[in-house]
Write a protein that holds these residues in place. Sequence first.
Motif, PDB file in Angstrom:
ATOM      1  N   GLU A 272      -3.531  -1.915   4.700  1.00 32.94           N
ATOM      2  CA  GLU A 272      -4.212  -0.624   4.702  1.00 32.94           C
ATOM      3  C   GLU A 272      -4.342  -0.091   6.122  1.00 32.94           C
ATOM      4  O   GLU A 272      -4.219   1.112   6.364  1.00 32.94           O
TER       5      GLU A 272
ATOM      6  N   TYR B 187       0.867  -1.169   0.000  1.00 31.06           N
ATOM      7  CA  TYR B 187       0.000   0.000   0.000  1.00 31.06           C
ATOM      8  C   TYR B 187       0.909   1.225   0.000  1.00 31.06           C
ATOM      9  O   TYR B 187       1.628   1.467   0.965  1.00 31.06           O
TER      10      TYR B 187
ATOM     11  N   TRP C 105      -4.069   6.055  -1.422  1.00 31.64           N
ATOM     12  CA  TRP C 105      -3.023   5.059  -1.638  1.00 31.64           C
ATOM     13  C   TRP C 105      -3.330   4.255  -2.892  1.00 31.64           C
ATOM     14  O   TRP C 105      -4.450   4.269  -3.403  1.00 31.64           O
TER      15      TRP C 105
ATOM     16  N   GLN D 296      -5.550   9.518   3.877  1.00 28.15           N
ATOM     17  CA  GLN D 296      -4.404   9.396   2.965  1.00 28.15           C
ATOM     18  C   GLN D 296      -4.758   8.489   1.786  1.00 28.15           C
ATOM     19  O   GLN D 296      -5.035   7.323   1.963  1.00 28.15           O
TER      20      GLN D 296
ATOM     21  N   LEU E  50      -1.141   1.664   7.111  1.00 22.59           N
ATOM     22  CA  LEU E  50      -1.031   2.966   6.443  1.00 22.59           C
ATOM     23  C   LEU E  50      -1.913   3.988   7.148  1.00 22.59           C
ATOM     24  O   LEU E  50      -1.465   5.085   7.467  1.00 22.59           O
TER      25      LEU E  50
ATOM     26  N   PRO F 152       1.417   5.323  -0.288  1.00 24.77           N
ATOM     27  CA  PRO F 152       0.737   6.624  -0.207  1.00 24.77           C
ATOM     28  C   PRO F 152       1.003   7.451  -1.462  1.00 24.77           C
ATOM     29  O   PRO F 152       2.115   7.447  -1.986  1.00 24.77           O
TER      30      PRO F 152
END
Length: 118
Positions: free
Chosen positions: A52, A22, A65, A63, A55, A24
């Motif tokens: 996820e 993942y 991704w 955010q 993240l 960003p």
Amino acid sequence: MADILCGDDPEPSERFPAGPLYVPVRPGHRGCAARFFRTPLGDRTAVAFTSEDRLRATLGAGQPWIRLAEPALRALSAPLGVTTLTVDPRFSAPAARAQAPASEGRPAAARVAALWIG
């Protein structure tokens, strides 16, 4: 000479693909651009997460991704001179604050110092 056991080594001697990650991104006019970050020493690094949830825990729920394989992320970052890939960082610094306008009456030296310190 003894063989290095990668399972016991905190930093394995051989790199191997981490699998789909993942990554960003920043939305832009022509699609998404991978976000690059800085290490505590100031070097640029690509950042990716194995889930996820990780993240979101580090960078926040808002955010954006994309999913990329580790070799694809390295190929994307190499032409930019970014050769380090950080997977699942635990900490991130708060977002940079906007600097106050120069018209606040602070002396010029104080404004310059604020750029370097704060």
